[in-house]
Design a protein around this motif. Sequence first.
Motif, PDB file in Angstrom:
ATOM      1  N   LEU A  24      71.585 -54.491  64.384  1.00  0.00           N
ATOM      2  CA  LEU A  24      71.493 -54.451  62.860  1.00  0.00           C
ATOM      3  C   LEU A  24      70.676 -54.457  62.027  1.00  0.00           C
ATOM      4  N   ASP A  25      70.514 -53.421  61.433  1.00  0.00           N
ATOM      5  CA  ASP A  25      68.973 -53.571  61.447  1.00  0.00           C
ATOM      6  C   ASP A  25      69.432 -53.541  59.469  1.00  0.00           C
ATOM      7  N   LEU A  26      68.926 -54.405  58.905  1.00  0.00           N
ATOM      8  CA  LEU A  26      69.154 -54.914  57.217  1.00  0.00           C
ATOM      9  C   LEU A  26      67.965 -53.921  56.280  1.00  0.00           C
ATOM     10  N   GLY A  27      68.378 -53.055  56.047  1.00  0.00           N
ATOM     11  CA  GLY A  27      66.491 -52.756  55.006  1.00  0.00           C
ATOM     12  C   GLY A  27      65.863 -52.118  55.799  1.00  0.00           C
ATOM     13  N   SER A  28      65.803 -51.415  56.352  1.00  0.00           N
ATOM     14  CA  SER A  28      65.304 -50.762  57.749  1.00  0.00           C
ATOM     15  C   SER A  28      64.636 -49.760  57.052  1.00  0.00           C
ATOM     16  N   TYR A  33      51.355 -55.173  59.917  1.00  0.00           N
ATOM     17  CA  TYR A  33      51.153 -56.732  60.534  1.00  0.00           C
ATOM     18  C   TYR A  33      53.589 -56.667  61.109  1.00  0.00           C
ATOM     19  N   ASN A  34      53.673 -56.751  59.902  1.00  0.00           N
ATOM     20  CA  ASN A  34      55.400 -56.431  59.678  1.00  0.00           C
ATOM     21  C   ASN A  34      55.753 -55.343  60.629  1.00  0.00           C
ATOM     22  N   ARG A  35      54.936 -54.022  60.853  1.00  0.00           N
ATOM     23  CA  ARG A  35      55.588 -52.967  61.866  1.00  0.00           C
ATOM     24  C   ARG A  35      54.990 -54.057  63.317  1.00  0.00           C
ATOM     25  N   ASN A  83      70.278 -49.397  50.917  1.00  0.00           N
ATOM     26  CA  ASN A  83      69.835 -48.873  50.009  1.00  0.00           C
ATOM     27  C   ASN A  83      69.400 -47.569  48.879  1.00  0.00           C
ATOM     28  N   ASP A  84      68.185 -47.094  49.745  1.00  0.00           N
ATOM     29  CA  ASP A  84      68.005 -46.259  49.128  1.00  0.00           C
ATOM     30  C   ASP A  84      68.124 -44.964  49.859  1.00  0.00           C
ATOM     31  N   PRO A  85      69.184 -43.647  48.967  1.00  0.00           N
ATOM     32  CA  PRO A  85      69.759 -42.848  49.722  1.00  0.00           C
ATOM     33  C   PRO A  85      67.736 -41.391  50.476  1.00  0.00           C
ATOM     34  N   ILE A 140      61.225 -49.307  45.982  1.00  0.00           N
ATOM     35  CA  ILE A 140      60.882 -50.121  47.352  1.00  0.00           C
ATOM     36  C   ILE A 140      60.624 -49.304  49.101  1.00  0.00           C
ATOM     37  N   ALA A 141      61.758 -48.891  48.917  1.00  0.00           N
ATOM     38  CA  ALA A 141      61.241 -47.908  50.505  1.00  0.00           C
ATOM     39  C   ALA A 141      60.444 -46.911  50.203  1.00  0.00           C
ATOM     40  N   ARG A 142      59.758 -46.557  49.467  1.00  0.00           N
ATOM     41  CA  ARG A 142      58.922 -45.266  48.863  1.00  0.00           C
ATOM     42  C   ARG A 142      57.606 -46.264  49.696  1.00  0.00           C
ATOM     43  N   THR A 143      57.542 -47.027  48.437  1.00  0.00           N
ATOM     44  CA  THR A 143      55.643 -48.229  48.175  1.00  0.00           C
ATOM     45  C   THR A 143      55.592 -47.971  49.870  1.00  0.00           C
ATOM     46  N   TYR A 144      56.999 -48.979  50.077  1.00  0.00           N
ATOM     47  CA  TYR A 144      56.440 -49.255  51.651  1.00  0.00           C
ATOM     48  C   TYR A 144      55.773 -47.940  52.633  1.00  0.00           C
ATOM     49  N   ASP A 145      56.414 -46.632  52.530  1.00  0.00           N
ATOM     50  CA  ASP A 145      55.666 -45.438  53.715  1.00  0.00           C
ATOM     51  C   ASP A 145      54.168 -45.246  52.771  1.00  0.00           C
TER      52      ASP A 145
HETATM   53  N1  SAM Z   1      62.247 -53.480  57.673  1.00  0.00           N
HETATM   54  C1  SAM Z   1      61.663 -52.562  57.698  1.00  0.00           C
HETATM   55  C2  SAM Z   1      60.205 -52.275  58.204  1.00  0.00           C
HETATM   56  O1  SAM Z   1      60.465 -53.775  57.911  1.00  0.00           O
HETATM   57  O2  SAM Z   1      59.417 -51.824  58.892  1.00  0.00           O
HETATM   58  C3  SAM Z   1      61.337 -51.654  56.231  1.00  0.00           C
HETATM   59  C4  SAM Z   1      61.181 -52.842  55.110  1.00  0.00           C
HETATM   60  S1  SAM Z   1      60.792 -52.081  53.769  1.00  0.00           S
HETATM   61  C5  SAM Z   1      59.561 -53.249  52.687  1.00  0.00           C
HETATM   62  C6  SAM Z   1      62.708 -52.806  52.410  1.00  0.00           C
HETATM   63  C7  SAM Z   1      63.376 -51.931  52.594  1.00  0.00           C
HETATM   64  O3  SAM Z   1      64.561 -52.800  52.278  1.00  0.00           O
HETATM   65  C8  SAM Z   1      63.451 -50.750  51.812  1.00  0.00           C
HETATM   66  O4  SAM Z   1      63.441 -49.315  52.196  1.00  0.00           O
HETATM   67  C9  SAM Z   1      64.443 -51.385  50.875  1.00  0.00           C
HETATM   68  O5  SAM Z   1      64.812 -49.632  50.277  1.00  0.00           O
HETATM   69  C10 SAM Z   1      65.402 -52.032  51.126  1.00  0.00           C
HETATM   70  N2  SAM Z   1      66.203 -53.025  50.255  1.00  0.00           N
HETATM   71  C11 SAM Z   1      65.794 -52.977  49.462  1.00  0.00           C
HETATM   72  N3  SAM Z   1      66.726 -53.793  48.485  1.00  0.00           N
HETATM   73  C12 SAM Z   1      67.801 -53.524  49.067  1.00  0.00           C
HETATM   74  C13 SAM Z   1      69.461 -53.773  48.972  1.00  0.00           C
HETATM   75  N4  SAM Z   1      69.728 -54.609  47.930  1.00  0.00           N
HETATM   76  N5  SAM Z   1      70.061 -53.446  50.032  1.00  0.00           N
HETATM   77  C14 SAM Z   1      69.813 -52.169  50.605  1.00  0.00           C
HETATM   78  N6  SAM Z   1      68.816 -52.625  50.985  1.00  0.00           N
HETATM   79  C15 SAM Z   1      67.613 -52.925  50.458  1.00  0.00           C
END
Ligand code: SAM
Length: 269
Positions: A79-83, A57-59, A109-111, A20-25
Amino acid sequence: MAEDQYDWASLGIDTTKPSIARTYDVVLRGKDNFEVDRAFVAEIVKIVPEIYDVAAYNRGILGRGVRYLAEEAGLRQFLDLGSGLPTVQNTHQVAQAVAPGARVVYVDNDPIVLAHGRALLAENADTTVITADVREPAKILAHEDVRRLIDFDRPVGVMLVGILHHLHDDEDPQGVVETLMDAVPSGSHLFVTSFCASSQEAVDAEQQYQGLLGTGRFRTPEEITRYFDGLELLDPGVVPLPLWRPDGDVPDELTVGQRLMYGGIARKP
Ligand code: SAM
């Protein structure tokens, strides 16, 4: 990045499946992705050619939202979750531009996020990044780095930007939100953006996300609005991302891409 550049597996990074993180990258035009991630995005482009704009748009709302929270709501901790992987205008940069010393904990959760985040944050004592799973919010709240940087007696900006759609219904995204918001005091804010089932293309994209990435639940505006139950939803409510307090003009009619994600911010009374 090259698949053979490092021993990625020893870092817990699987280069054979899209992440997920890398496809968003990829859609943010970053460099921290592999061929398998680019191949996934190429499939999504066939359905939503504007997918690169959707990431922008999301950024965009992330920047406007954090600026609002720091400048107008006066928040000093986030607290920025899924950052996600570091990119431009990250949460700490936006918040600390308004309020030097604002504290930010990034959680993913992505190393690969930890690996790159540590480098970016090496000299920033007010910001850190931890590896944790948002599906276990109690563990995050108890994490020593979270406790060190976040004072739970003062308002917190709880950010779930672009992540809740990666939780399946049976992973209880609503419960995750409630656990997090129960832990923070009055004056805290919840900031959510999510994929939205706003067009036939969105429905088709959901199928590809689920099939190729394993997650990606495009919820209705009503389902997304429910995350804010019990909170005071700020104007203009839960809306397509370009419509949330835009900096400039917005077109009368939105494209599929402009409607693909919805978001909003609410205050805990
Ligand atoms: N928040 C940033 C933004 O909006 O620009 C990044 C969004 S990116 C689409 C989603 C992120 O959520 C990814 O980096 C992914 O690894 C992380 N993610 C997905 N499932 C997760 C989980 N269960 N716990 C923590 N992070 C998670």
